[in-house]
Each structure stands twice: as structure tokens, then as C-alpha cells.
Design an enzyme around this catalytic site. Sequence first.
Site, PDB file in Angstrom:
ATOM      1  N   ASP A  72      -9.037 -16.066   3.568  1.00 24.30           N
ATOM      2  CA  ASP A  72      -8.295 -15.931   2.312  1.00 24.30           C
ATOM      3  C   ASP A  72      -8.265 -17.228   1.494  1.00 24.30           C
ATOM      4  OD1 ASP A  72      -7.668 -13.244   2.671  1.00 24.30           O
ATOM      5  OD2 ASP A  72      -5.858 -13.702   3.826  1.00 24.30           O
ATOM      6  N   TYR A 132       0.853  -1.192   0.000  1.00 23.01           N
ATOM      7  CA  TYR A 132       0.000   0.000   0.000  1.00 23.01           C
ATOM      8  C   TYR A 132       0.888   1.240   0.000  1.00 23.01           C
ATOM      9  CZ  TYR A 132      -3.650  -3.321   1.293  1.00 23.01           C
ATOM     10  OH  TYR A 132      -4.532  -4.373   1.299  1.00 23.01           O
TER      11      TYR A 132
HETATM   12  C1  LIG Z   1      -3.406  -5.432   5.863  1.00 20.79           C
HETATM   13  C2  LIG Z   1      -2.126  -4.959   5.374  1.00 20.79           C
HETATM   14  C3  LIG Z   1      -1.665  -3.680   5.682  1.00 20.79           C
HETATM   15  C4  LIG Z   1      -2.443  -2.726   6.575  1.00 20.79           C
HETATM   16  O1  LIG Z   1      -3.670  -2.391   6.069  1.00 20.79           O
HETATM   17  P1  LIG Z   1      -4.626  -1.415   6.887  1.00 20.79           P
HETATM   18  O2  LIG Z   1      -5.873  -1.390   6.097  1.00 20.79           O
HETATM   19  O3  LIG Z   1      -3.929  -0.089   6.942  1.00 20.79           O
HETATM   20  O4  LIG Z   1      -4.792  -1.987   8.238  1.00 20.79           O
HETATM   21  C5  LIG Z   1      -0.474  -3.288   5.170  1.00 20.79           C
HETATM   22  N1  LIG Z   1       0.262  -4.095   4.368  1.00 20.79           N
HETATM   23  C6  LIG Z   1      -0.164  -5.327   4.035  1.00 20.79           C
HETATM   24  C7  LIG Z   1       0.669  -6.164   3.130  1.00 20.79           C
HETATM   25  C8  LIG Z   1      -1.364  -5.818   4.540  1.00 20.79           C
HETATM   26  O5  LIG Z   1      -1.788  -7.044   4.229  1.00 20.79           O
END
Ligand SMILES: *Cc1c(COP(=O)(O)O)cnc(C)c1O
Length: 373
Positions: free
Chosen positions: A298, A118
Site C-alpha cells: 500500500d 464494502y
Molecule cells: C479487505 C477488507 C475487507 C474484506 O475484503 P474481502 O475482499 O471480502 O476479503 C473488508 N473491509 C475492509 C475495510 C478491508 O480492507
Amino acid sequence: MIAETADSEDIKRAFGIDKKTWEDWRWQIKNRITTLEELEKILNLTERDKEEIGESLKTLKMSITPYYLSLIDQSRYNDPIRLQSIPSLLELEKTPYEVEDPLKEDSYSPIPGLIHRYPDRALLLVTDSCPTLCRHCTRRRLTEKIERKSTHLDLNGAVEYISSHREIRDIIISGGDPLILSDQMLERIISSIRKIKSVEIIRIGTRAPVTLPQRITPELCEMLKRYHPIWINTHFNHPKEITEESSRACEMLADTGIPLGNQSVLLKGINDDPDIMKNLVQGLLKIRVRPYYLYQCDMVEGLSHFRTTVEKGVEIIEALQGFTSGLAVPTFVIDAPGMGKIPISPQYVVGREGNQIILRNFEGRISAYTNPG
Ligand SMILES: *Cc1c(COP(=O)(O)O)cnc(C)c1O
Ligand code: SF4
């Protein structure tokens, strides 16, 4: 598996140790149940159980803390603690949709042990061990296979990467379970991350409050306090997991000033029921844990027996929204293969007519809302 008597006190007694030793997290780790021989000394198993567990353990790993094992109610074959911790042959089945790494984490990993999926946050896999191995683990490719891949976090590499990607403001320390590490090891990781100016918050993802609450010690809390803002997300799936011990662990963390969230996985036969879920989320608020996400299970290999329909998840959210504290309602998400987390909510907008939005409330009443502009 029907036992005549055994309850959790019996299981505790079977270990034959005093209260002080039981409360020592290192003893809990050292005495994890990892073999069929150890398990059958504590639990009453039928011949069929033994065969099944023995067969599963040829390819899968098992690990259960004495504490978590002691929560099993032996008179119930479908005990939620048992289902989450004792391997089953169903885990060896693979459906065509399932893959080893549906979240494609391995392809978002520029540095060993760092996943950057992200824009503004990154996840560190700091270990691939856990106090108790959950049968439904999303990262079972790392945690559970005997011939597992291993991730060795390159801490220096990760620090360098995060420092040079100034858009990363949120670091999630995950695994495996980070709290299986010693305070010293954890502090080494957390302090290196804290030194990076662009990192605003540090989150820890851990199931220790649930499977090894003894791990939450005053010393750990003292250490974590030095690196605020720290957030913790834990992983309760069933109201039975809210015990005196896990409540105390959460209370200690909350008193340390750490906001606590919970990420549950929707699991068939364990918590795919609005009443169970309502008990869980309301119980969590009482121990100062805010329900954060409810995950659709998942598409990981060997988990089809745990997976429910997406409609079931929506039904559960619908049964909570409006009927209990808004604070208690998690966001239901599907971590769709390669897509990241996608929130799925019940539909409350049921139509549009010109500038009128037709809305439904939690009780099913319909009304029109005039959209300004
Ligand atoms: C879930 C996750 C996050 C965090 O996601 P949020 O929605 O901010 O809690 C970050 N990186 C990865 C790879 C994830 O799977
Ligand atoms: S604690 Fe987390 S990482 Fe460890 S087995 Fe359970 S779900 Fe997987």
C-alpha cells in the site's frame, strides 16, 4: 551485519530458558524485544546497525517476539525475517505519493474501531498492538508510530451499528492483531458479534500463527469452536516462516474446523520472486492454508523501499497459474487509495474477432474460442 556463527539455536539459547517457558505465549509476549539494548544482547550488530536502529526508534516502535527473532539467519544481511521486523532508516523516507491512511479507513469509520467500506462486510479494529510489529504494516499509523493515533473499539456501539445494518453479513476481526488479546477478551468480542442474527460469518485476521504460533492453544481452539462459522486469514510472506511451530499452529486451527487463508504482501527483496512465491504457496497448502490475496504494498508512508512494480506481481501470478495447483494461486490485488481492493490478473484474452475470443494459455499457446450467442 555478518555474524561469525550465530544461528537460530544460538538466539534461542541466548534467552537462556527451558523449552516449556519458550512455548508459553505469555512469556513470548512479555519478553518481546522492543529496545536496541535488548536487541544487541541477542543479535550481533555492527556499529552502523546500532546507529541506524537507534535513530529509527526515536520515532518508530519495534516489537519482536523471541520466537520470530529466532528465525533470523544472522549470516544473511538480507534475511527476510530481519527485513520484516528490524526497523530501518528507509522507513523515515516519504515519497510524494505516500500518505498516512491511503485506504481512507478513518473516513469509513462510523463508530470508533469499526470500518464499513464494502456493502455487506465490516471490519473491527479490536486492538492496535501486535506480537511482532511488521515493518511493512499498512496500519502503521495505528501500530507503529510512537505518537500513534489510538483506536478504542466501542464494542457496544459497533454491535448496535451492525445490528441496525442488516446488510452486514461478514465481520472481520482485525487490528493490530486480535490474538494478542486474552481468550476472555476475544470471547467477549466474538460472542457479542455472534449474537447478531444478520451476521453469517466471522473472520479473524491474525499474524499470530507466523510470529507467535504458541498463541494457538487447545483452550483457544475450544473457545473458537463454539462460535462457528469462523474463518481465519493469516499472513505468511516467506517460506522460511513455515516452521514446525507455525505448521502445528495451523494444523490445530484446521482441526478445529476453521478454514485458513493467507494474505501476503509483495515485498521487494523479500518475496518478489516467482520461485520464492511458489515455495511459499505450495508450502502453505501442505499446512492446509489456502493462499487468498497477494497485496501490492500500500501507499503508506515510509514503505517505498518495500514496494515493487505492479508488473512484478502479475509476473508472479503468471508463473503460478497453470504451473502449480490452482488452489495455490492467490488473487493479486491493489488496495488503491480510496478505491478498495482491485484484482489485477495476467491477460489471457489477447484479442477478439467477431464472435471469436482469442485466448492465450499458461504455456503461451494461442487459440480461438467461439463465443456462443
Ligand atoms: C479487505 C477488507 C475487507 C474484506 O475484503 P474481502 O475482499 O471480502 O476479503 C473488508 N473491509 C475492509 C475495510 C478491508 O480492507
Ligand atoms: S501483524 Fe498485521 S497489524 Fe500487526 S504489524 Fe503486522 S501487518 Fe500490522
